[in-house]
Design a protein around this motif. Structure first.
Motif, short mmCIF file in Angstrom:
data_model
loop_
_atom_site.label_atom_id
_atom_site.label_comp_id
_atom_site.label_asym_id
_atom_site.label_seq_id
_atom_site.Cartn_x
_atom_site.Cartn_y
_atom_site.Cartn_z
N GLY A 1 1.07 11.11 5.34
CA GLY A 1 -0.15 11.88 5.14
C GLY A 1 -1.39 11.07 4.87
O GLY A 1 -2.41 11.61 4.43
N VAL A 2 -1.32 9.76 5.13
CA VAL A 2 -2.49 8.90 4.94
C VAL A 2 -3.03 8.50 6.31
O VAL A 2 -2.36 7.75 7.04
N PRO A 3 -4.20 8.98 6.72
CA PRO A 3 -4.74 8.57 8.02
C PRO A 3 -4.86 7.05 8.07
O PRO A 3 -5.43 6.43 7.17
N GLU B 1 4.07 4.43 9.25
CA GLU B 1 4.62 5.06 8.04
C GLU B 1 3.53 5.69 7.19
O GLU B 1 3.72 6.77 6.61
N LEU B 2 2.38 5.06 7.11
CA LEU B 2 1.28 5.68 6.37
C LEU B 2 0.91 7.03 6.98
O LEU B 2 0.70 8.01 6.27
N GLU C 1 1.19 8.36 -1.93
CA GLU C 1 1.00 9.72 -2.45
C GLU C 1 -0.39 9.87 -3.07
O GLU C 1 -1.07 10.88 -2.88
N LEU C 2 -0.83 8.84 -3.79
CA LEU C 2 -2.16 8.88 -4.41
C LEU C 2 -3.24 8.89 -3.33
O LEU C 2 -4.23 9.63 -3.43
N LEU C 3 -3.07 8.10 -2.29
CA LEU C 3 -4.04 8.07 -1.19
C LEU C 3 -4.08 9.41 -0.46
O LEU C 3 -5.15 9.90 -0.10
N ALA C 4 -2.90 9.99 -0.22
CA ALA C 4 -2.85 11.29 0.45
C ALA C 4 -3.55 12.36 -0.38
O ALA C 4 -4.25 13.23 0.16
N GLY C 5 -3.39 12.29 -1.71
CA GLY C 5 -4.09 13.24 -2.58
C GLY C 5 -5.59 13.04 -2.54
O GLY C 5 -6.36 14.01 -2.50
N VAL D 1 0.82 -1.21 0.00
CA VAL D 1 0.00 0.00 0.00
C VAL D 1 0.86 1.26 0.00
O VAL D 1 0.43 2.32 -0.51
N LEU D 2 2.09 1.17 0.49
CA LEU D 2 2.97 2.35 0.51
C LEU D 2 3.29 2.83 -0.89
O LEU D 2 3.59 4.02 -1.09
#
Length: 310
Positions: free
Chosen positions: A193-195, A188-189, A144-148, A139-140
């Motif tokens: 920036g990924v809750p 790390e998530l 960046e896509l998830l944070a966006g 998932v890491l």
């Protein structure tokens, strides 16, 4: 299913590539995961957890839920395209969806098929809230896509950690990473920036439900910076029930009478037991401050609403 699927072998794993008739499926309320809809690009899972409730689905496809669940993986190759169409349909009301209920969406198959970036992009462009359920550090790759996506919709990763006993993990979650690796993944998530919350499940009756064991998990989840904690007691629907109880009879035969008592009414453990265990985990979560400093989610920008089919 096998007759209309394209079969591809990779080592000991066989992938069955199929088109999606639908991709957003209803989640039974009894599952207890807090969402009513799910997107599952894969069915079957390389983690091969003995207790997985999705094992029964393999039977419906003409596959063996016991023998094939970890090595015969159904791949919905058009998942992203189908999802864009269903999100754009007038009947869809933008409800939250969970991703990865019938097989980890970041299992090894995702390294081959890379379905998740398109799925995340479709949900982001629609501004649709979602949760990603996984045990995998893959998932890491999409952090960046998830944070966006989290800037335009309420997004959360959920890492499942039911217990921290690694010997037990090797027995009942043979293909899954250790609890320590999953805790590190959660941390790390969050840093990227990924809750990230934790699904504390399954809690295994008589095996991982003691005060010391529950406290150990909750403490380490808090240390990892999880934004939420959702306790879930083991469920034993048909398909998973036979497989798990067979293992229990071999490894812990003295526990069988207690399980027969707890699960006499069906897939769910007795209500009094569930209420007691879930209540204690929630008390511990408050004690350790999990989610206490979490600010209410607010959109940082508007969704692009790019829902045309690719």
């Amino acid at each position: 299913m096998e007759r209309r699927a394209v079969r591809r072998a990779s080592g000991a794993t066989t992938f069955y590539e199929v088109p999606s008739r639908t991709i957003i499926d209803r989640v039974p309320e009894a599952v207890g995961l807090g969402v009513s809809w799910a997107v599952s690009p894969y069915r079957g899972c390389a983690h091969a957890c003995l207790y997985c409730a999705a094992r029964g689905g393999h039977r419906q496809l003409g596959l063996d839920g016991e023998r094939d669940f970890g090595s015969a993986i159904v791949v919905k190759t058009d998942a992203a395209k189908r999802l864009r169409a269903e999100l754009a349909a007038p009947r869809w009301k933008g409800e939250p969806v969970g991703i990865g209920f019938s097989g980890d969406c970041y299992q090894e198959a995702e390294q081959v098929y890379r379905l998740m970036p398109g799925i995340i992009a479709a949900l982001r462009d629609a501004g649709n809230p979602f949760r990603v359920m996984t045990k995998s550090a893959l998932v890491l790759r999409d952090a960046e896509l998830l944070a966006g996506a989290a800037e335009v919709a309420q997004v959360e990763a959920r890492v499942s950690i039911g217990f921290v006993d690694d010997r037990l993990r090797r027995a009942v979650e043979p293909g899954a990473p250790s609890a320590q690796k999953r805790l590190e993944l959660c941390a790390e998530l969050g840093e990227r920036g990924v809750p990230c919350g934790v699904l504390m499940g399954p809690i295994l009756p008589c095996l991982t439900d003691s005060e010391d064991q529950l406290r150990a998990v909750v403490r380490r989840v808090a240390e990892a910076g999880a934004v939420s904690l959702t306790p879930m007691v083991l469920q034993l629907p048909p398909g998973a029930r036979e497989w798990y109880l067979r293992w229990l009879a071999e490894e812990h035969p003295r526990l069988l009478p207690r399980y027969e008592e707890l699960y006499a009414g069906g897939p769910l453990a007795g209500e009094d037991y569930r209420r007691r265990v879930v209540g204690r985990v929630n008390e511990l979560a408050r004690l350790y401050g999990i989610g206490a400093r979490r600010a209410p989610w607010q959109a940082q920008r508007s969704a692009d609403r790019q829902l045309a089919l690719l």
